[in-house]
Design a protein around this motif. Structure first.
Motif, PDB file in Angstrom:
ATOM      1  N   GLN B 226       0.835  -1.207   0.000  1.00  9.59           N
ATOM      2  CA  GLN B 226       0.000   0.000   0.000  1.00  9.59           C
ATOM      3  C   GLN B 226       0.865   1.251   0.000  1.00  9.59           C
ATOM      4  N   GLU B 227       1.896   1.220   0.809  1.00 13.29           N
ATOM      5  CA  GLU B 227       2.740   2.400   0.938  1.00 13.29           C
ATOM      6  C   GLU B 227       3.509   2.692  -0.346  1.00 13.29           C
ATOM      7  N   TYR B 228       4.200   1.698  -0.874  1.00 11.76           N
ATOM      8  CA  TYR B 228       5.055   1.940  -2.040  1.00 11.76           C
ATOM      9  C   TYR B 228       4.275   1.903  -3.347  1.00 11.76           C
ATOM     10  N   ASN B 230       0.934   1.961  -3.934  1.00  8.58           N
ATOM     11  CA  ASN B 230      -0.271   2.767  -4.101  1.00  8.58           C
ATOM     12  C   ASN B 230      -0.130   4.216  -3.655  1.00  8.58           C
ATOM     13  N   LEU B 231       0.457   4.413  -2.486  1.00  5.79           N
ATOM     14  CA  LEU B 231       0.588   5.789  -1.997  1.00  5.79           C
ATOM     15  C   LEU B 231       1.661   6.548  -2.771  1.00  5.79           C
ATOM     16  N   GLU B 232       2.834   5.927  -2.917  1.00  5.06           N
ATOM     17  CA  GLU B 232       3.932   6.623  -3.598  1.00  5.06           C
ATOM     18  C   GLU B 232       4.041   6.227  -5.054  1.00  5.06           C
ATOM     19  N   ARG B 234       5.276   3.500  -6.593  1.00  5.65           N
ATOM     20  CA  ARG B 234       6.595   2.997  -6.992  1.00  5.65           C
ATOM     21  C   ARG B 234       6.466   1.533  -7.375  1.00  5.65           C
ATOM     22  N   VAL B 322       0.383   1.476  -8.704  1.00  2.00           N
ATOM     23  CA  VAL B 322      -0.995   1.741  -9.123  1.00  2.00           C
ATOM     24  C   VAL B 322      -1.015   2.573 -10.412  1.00  2.00           C
ATOM     25  N   GLN B 376      -7.940   5.952  -6.916  1.00  5.31           N
ATOM     26  CA  GLN B 376      -7.272   5.373  -5.756  1.00  5.31           C
ATOM     27  C   GLN B 376      -5.984   6.124  -5.454  1.00  5.31           C
ATOM     28  N   MET B 380      -5.316   8.764  -2.178  1.00  5.94           N
ATOM     29  CA  MET B 380      -4.272   8.510  -1.178  1.00  5.94           C
ATOM     30  C   MET B 380      -3.374   9.717  -0.979  1.00  5.94           C
TER      31      MET B 380
END
Lengths: 169, 639
Positions: B226-228, B230-232, B234, B322, B376, B380
């Motif tokens: 989720q962090e890499y 989707n959020l960022e 990468r 994403v 999405q 975020m």
């Protein structure tokens, strides 16, 4: 404005891009910080990255302050579905609407549905999407309880999957 | 009961008990001494695994020193600098009776299970003379993780954050319990600094000099995805590694030991990748993974080191971010679909709109799939904590369309390339050139990282990061060596224009340079530049990249009137890949300095690069600064 203050202004301009980065959140990446799911936008606080500092009683890694973690620092078995659904809520509802996806099959696994039934699982959640996500304010807890409702009623998934949590323990 | 027996019993009880206690104590003490003696004889404190477990490292001027900085990591007060004293104290700690352990604390055998396991293997502890403690929490931890494999995960570059520009690595612990194809449920072990400042400058400085504590932590892998991803946004590259069951167990026991300590975090040396390599070395001490690194441990280099080990990497898996997932869908779209998506993103039409409804069902599904990826990602980025990230109406519209968009198997488009396929991060350059007056030789070295003229396989293809690049020139006729350029830090992030996202390009440069537009005998200046711009690539995989920048610029030099000049420039340029190995750059700028010494002039550059191999390229550069021309032919070697 004197010459030196002009230089100072000019010099401070070079610092801007760096401070722009820092404005976001506590970083992630090789290093300079990784307060996972801390003050980040759009992230929940289920996991705090700090380790318990009393060494003897160290809880490795994810400690909590929540009831989701066992004293061994990992997620309690009976909370796995809940925490997974909460942390991946957006990915999950997206894949539910699409009828397939990695998060969706992970969820199916958490309900002990055999791999052969995942396609059916996907088709079911897509068909019942309307009732699974009842409103824009719906949350992961409601999603799971609706899902369990639908699973119980389903002619084949009700048998092939394990819906009751106790089955896990 | 006869009183006599009672008396005798009491008598025996009184005199026997102290004897047992005493003899038990003596047995223990004797056995400890015996083990310590054996350990000394076998020179266990000099063994590689002991050094790995305790993080001992030979330091210049300081001898053997442990990298661990939390003192609880050691049993001996001299443990940080004395492997032998630590080993003897560790053996001794294993004998501590359970009754002496404070409630809520773990027995040393349970706190340091990897050390216990290894010493037990070496010395074969006698359970009659050394009480083996039960470690309940550890057992449950191991049982929950139940390792069956380990995977090194590389998170690709994230230019918006200085901490992530070189990528990041973490270790995924693949569990038997979760089973194959269920990777999201595995745990990931991550080493990261715990920063105590929000100030960007302090943040960078403290990271460089090691004044943040670094700690290991373990998270469900899905939170990292989720962090890499989707959020960022990468891309992740997963390198599945081959270890035996015993090696995996050892690695986890060691990870348990590390959970309670911290290390001073050094951005370039003792960073995430370094500590992940340490873990792998503990699993298999025959691996010499850290040895090739001296100045810096760059995540991509560590991945290459793993690939270089015989049979260590079983499989490499690409996990697209994403936005890569969205772009993959956009690549498959026809113009109509692209247009509808664009209008949706702009908020002009909804899934109820007739223009959208007129598309075929598979087309609608494709557009909505891409639109949901977009939503999405966007949601975020926002700070709101509302639960729904994608409006229900969009989800519902999508749920009414068939699951698969078409019958074709979806082979994922790779928007980044494997980091282990990239060139080395060190660069040595040898050049020969000529300016209006004389010929010269050029020698340059930089430890990191990638420039836009280098081959971009394995790197972000729209950005460059150069750190500590020193270039000397030897002028043949005037027989002089001059510092031609020293780039302290130079970053360029070209973010090609995208109809869905408008992200400006930017660059930043701090260097000692030569005042090239003047004839001042190759005099130097200290220069700083910051600029923003726009860049454009016709599509994701187009060989053409156009850019333009407006920069603010300041230079300080003894040779300038008033010792400085302040101004700016406007630059336009292009990169073009003629073939996979041949790249051309054309650029021109107009420089205006208004404060200090004022001046206006043009610069022009033509550079061409031909890559002979992954790590070697040849370049021709023609540069013009005001009225001064120069030409350079150079060979660049990456390692």
């Amino acid at each position: 404005m004197g010459r030196y203050s002009r230089i100072a202004v000019a010099a401070s301009l070079f610092l801007l891009p760096v401070s722009v980065f820092a404005a976001g959140y506590g970083a992630a990446g090789c290093g300079l910080g990784s307060e996972l799911m801390g003050p980040k936008p759009g992230a929940s606080q289920v996991f705090a990255s700090t380790t318990n500092s009393t060494f003897g009683n160290q809880t490795f890694g994810i400690t909590s302050g929540t009831s989701n973690c066992g004293d061994h620092g990992l997620i309690s078995m009976n909370k796995e579905r809940e925490v997974f659904a909460q942390e991946n809520y957006t990915s999950l509802v997206k894949e539910m609407a699409q009828g397939k996806g990695e998060n969706l099959s992970t969820l199916a696994n958490l309900y002990q549905c055999p791999a052969a039934s995942h396609q059916e699982f996907g088709a079911m959640v897509q068909a019942k999407f309307d009732s699974l996500v009842a409103s824009d304010q719906a949350n992961s807890t409601e999603l799971l309880s609706q899902l369990e409702n639908q699973l119980t009623r389903h002619p084949t998934l009700a048998k092939s999957c394990d819906i009751k949590l106790s089955a896990l323990n | 009961m006869q009183p006599i027996y009672l008396v005798v019993g009491l008598f025996f009880w009184f005199c026997f008990l102290p004897v047992t206690a005493h003899s038990q104590h003596k047995v223990t003490a004797d056995y400890l001494a015996e083990l310590q003696q054996q350990a000394k004889q076998k020179k266990l404190a000099d063994e590689r695994l002991w050094h790995l477990l305790l993080k001992y490292d030979k330091r210049l001027f300081r001898g053997m020193t442990s990298e661990a900085d939390g003192m609880e990591f050691f049993n001996s007060p001299q443990g940080k600098i004395d492997p032998t004293s630590e080993l003897l104290a560790t053996l001794s700690s294993f004998f501590v009776p359970l009754t002496e352990i404070t409630k809520g604390k773990e027995h040393p055998q349970c706190n340091f299970p990897a050390r216990f396991k290894w010493l037990n293997q070496q010395l074969a502890f006698d359970p009659n003379r050394l009480e083996i403690q039960a470690c309940d929490r550890l057992d449950r931890w191991m049982k929950a993780l139940d390792p069956v494999g380990a995977t090194l995960v590389f998170a690709s570059y994230f230019m918006d954050n200085p901490a992530s520009m070189f990528g990041h690595t973490l270790l995924r612990i693949d569990s038997r319990r979760t089973g194959s194809g269920n990777n999201l449920m595995n745990y990931g072990a991550n080493y990261a600094a715990v920063p105590d400042t929000e100030n960007a400058f302090l943040y960078a400085l403290k990271g460089l000099i090691g004044s943040f504590p670094g700690r290991f932590a373990i998270f469900p892998y899905y939170t990292k995805v989720q962090e890499y991803n989707n959020l960022e946004s990468r891309d992740l590259w997963e390198y599945e590694l081959k270890f035996t069951q015993d090696q995996l167990n050892m690695m986890l026991l060691h990870l348990w030991e590390l959970g309670g300590t911290y290390f001073d975090y050094f951005y370039f040396q003792e960073n995430c990748s370094y500590h992940v390599l340490s873990l792998l070395e503990v699993a298999n001490p025959d691996l010499r993974l850290k040895d090739p690194f001296s100045f810096s441990v760059i995540p991509t280099d560590t991945v290459k080191t793993l690939m270089a080990q015989d049979g260590l990497v079983k499989q490499v898996v690409y996990r697209p971010s994403v936005l890569s997932q969205m772009n993959h869908k956009r690549l498959r779209m026809v113009d109509d679909e692209k247009r509808i998506l664009r209008r949706m993103v702009k908020g002009e039409i909804s899934p109820e709109n007739p223009a959208f409804k007129s598309l075929s069902a598979p087309s609608q599904a494709l557009v909505l799939n891409a639109y949901m990826d977009y939503l999405q990602y966007q949601s975020m980025q926002e700070k709101s904590t509302g639960n729904i990230k994608i409006p229900r109406s969009v989800l519902l519209a999508r749920s009414r369309l068939p699951a698969t968009t078409n019958g074709l198997a979806d082979t994922i488009t790779r928007f980044s390339s494997r980091p282990d396929h990239g060139h080395g991060t060190d660069r040595f350059r040898l050049g020969i050139g000529h300016n209006a007056r004389e010929p010269f030789l050029e020698f340059a070295y930089r430890p990191v990282y990638h420039d836009l003229m280098a081959k971009d396989v394995g790197y972000d293809k729209n950005s460059e990061i150069i750190f500590l690049d020193f270039k000397l020139r030897y002028y043949l006729e005037s027989d002089r060596v001059r510092l031609d350029q020293a780039k302290i830090l130079s970053i360029t992030a070209l973010n090609p224009y995208d109809a869905l996202f408008t992200k400006p390009s930017w660059r930043l440069d701090l260097e000692v340079d030569t005042l090239r537009d003047r004839n001042c005998n190759y005099c130097n200046s200290v220069k700083g530049t910051y600029g923003r711009g726009i860049s454009y690539r016709p599509d994701f995989f187009s060989p053409l990249l156009l850019y333009s920048f407006a920069d603010l610029k300041t230079e300080f030099s003894e040779h300038l009137k008033q010792k400085f000049r302040l101004g700016g420039d406007a630059e336009v340029g292009m990169y073009y890949d003629v073939t996979e190995n041949l790249r051309i750059k054309l650029a021109g700028s107009y420089q205006i300095f208004v404060l200090g010494e004022s001046k206006r002039f043009f610069t022009a550059h033509f550079i061409t690069r031909y890559a002979l191999s992954r790590d070697l390229d040849l370049r021709i550069e023609l540069n013009r600064y005001d009225h001064n021309n120069e030409g350079i032919f150079s060979a660049n070697y990456f390692f």
